[in-house]
Write a protein that holds these residues in place. Structure first.
Motif, short mmCIF file in Angstrom:
data_model
loop_
_atom_site.label_atom_id
_atom_site.label_comp_id
_atom_site.label_asym_id
_atom_site.label_seq_id
_atom_site.Cartn_x
_atom_site.Cartn_y
_atom_site.Cartn_z
N SER A 1 0.81 -1.17 -0.01
CA SER A 1 0.07 -0.19 0.05
C SER A 1 1.00 1.25 -0.13
O SER A 1 0.31 2.25 -0.06
CB SER A 1 -1.05 -0.08 1.19
OG SER A 1 -0.36 0.01 2.46
N MET A 2 2.24 1.08 0.16
CA MET A 2 2.95 2.28 0.29
C MET A 2 3.80 2.40 -1.27
O MET A 2 4.59 3.35 -1.48
CB MET A 2 4.12 2.18 1.28
CG MET A 2 3.53 2.05 2.51
SD MET A 2 4.77 2.04 3.92
CE MET A 2 5.87 3.70 3.71
N TYR A 3 3.48 1.60 -2.08
CA TYR A 3 4.21 1.63 -3.49
C TYR A 3 3.16 2.03 -4.57
O TYR A 3 1.97 1.38 -4.66
CB TYR A 3 4.60 0.24 -3.66
CG TYR A 3 6.00 -0.12 -3.17
CD1 TYR A 3 5.89 -0.06 -1.63
CD2 TYR A 3 7.15 -0.22 -3.69
CE1 TYR A 3 6.89 -0.35 -0.89
CE2 TYR A 3 8.34 -0.15 -3.12
CZ TYR A 3 8.22 -0.48 -1.50
OH TYR A 3 9.27 -0.50 -1.02
N THR B 1 -6.17 -4.85 -0.37
CA THR B 1 -6.17 -6.04 0.53
C THR B 1 -5.82 -7.26 0.09
O THR B 1 -5.49 -8.30 0.84
CB THR B 1 -7.58 -6.01 0.71
OG1 THR B 1 -8.46 -6.59 -0.49
CG2 THR B 1 -8.46 -4.60 1.49
N LYS B 2 -5.49 -7.32 -1.26
CA LYS B 2 -5.02 -8.65 -1.74
C LYS B 2 -3.39 -8.36 -2.32
O LYS B 2 -2.73 -9.43 -2.81
CB LYS B 2 -5.82 -9.18 -2.82
CG LYS B 2 -7.30 -9.45 -2.58
CD LYS B 2 -8.08 -10.02 -3.77
CE LYS B 2 -9.29 -10.34 -3.33
NZ LYS B 2 -10.49 -10.80 -4.46
N ASN B 3 -2.94 -7.15 -2.08
CA ASN B 3 -1.58 -7.01 -2.52
C ASN B 3 -1.41 -7.22 -4.14
O ASN B 3 -0.46 -7.82 -4.43
CB ASN B 3 -0.51 -7.73 -1.79
CG ASN B 3 -0.45 -7.32 -0.60
OD1 ASN B 3 -1.20 -6.10 -0.11
ND2 ASN B 3 0.34 -7.95 0.28
N THR B 4 -2.29 -6.63 -4.97
CA THR B 4 -2.49 -7.33 -6.48
C THR B 4 -2.69 -6.04 -7.25
O THR B 4 -3.69 -5.25 -6.81
CB THR B 4 -3.45 -8.41 -6.55
OG1 THR B 4 -3.14 -9.66 -5.80
CG2 THR B 4 -3.18 -8.81 -7.83
N VAL B 5 -2.14 -5.92 -8.32
CA VAL B 5 -2.21 -4.85 -9.14
C VAL B 5 -2.84 -5.84 -10.53
O VAL B 5 -2.29 -6.68 -10.79
CB VAL B 5 -1.14 -3.90 -9.36
CG1 VAL B 5 -0.01 -4.60 -10.04
CG2 VAL B 5 -1.64 -2.70 -10.59
#
Length: 118
Positions: free
Chosen positions: A30-32, A75-79
């Motif tokens: 979330s910091m990227y 929430t899923k760390n996915t793009v």
């Protein structure tokens, strides 16, 4: 350790659609800022789309505006990269890239091949 794993590439006919995913681990997603790049044979790697850390703002290369959509789920760390109306010139290896919004440290995925051909 840091990992960016792309998936969803493949062979598709002109006019078709694909959805790429990039699953991140090993850092605070979330910091990227997240980006999709692509590199076609014999060409330089180019920026395709960019999304801010919170997902509130996006930018696109002129060549994909109106056809591609970048999104993220923190929430899923996915793009994701939703690609519509694909053209043969979209054929390339697609890479995801994570860039820390404060330190600018960055990480690359290994890429996924997208081939648009009849």
């Amino acid at each position: 350790q840091v990992q960016l794993v792309e998936s969803g590439g493949g062979l598709v006919q002109p006019g078709g659609s694909l959805r790429l995913s990039c699953a991140a681990s090993g850092f605070t997603f979330s910091m990227y800022i997240m980006r999709w790049f692509r590199q076609a044979p014999g060409k330089e790697r180019e920026l395709v789309a960019d999304i801010t850390a919170a997902g509130g703002s996006t930018i696109y290369a002129d060549s994909v505006k109106g056809r591609f959509t970048i999104s993220r789920d923190n929430t899923k760390n996915t793009v994701y990269l939703q690609m519509e109306s694909l053209k043969p010139e979209d054929t390339a290896v697609y890479y995801c890239y994570a860039k820390n919004e404060r330190t600018f440290a960055g990480y690359w995925g290994h890429g996924t091949q997208v081939t648009v051909s009849s």
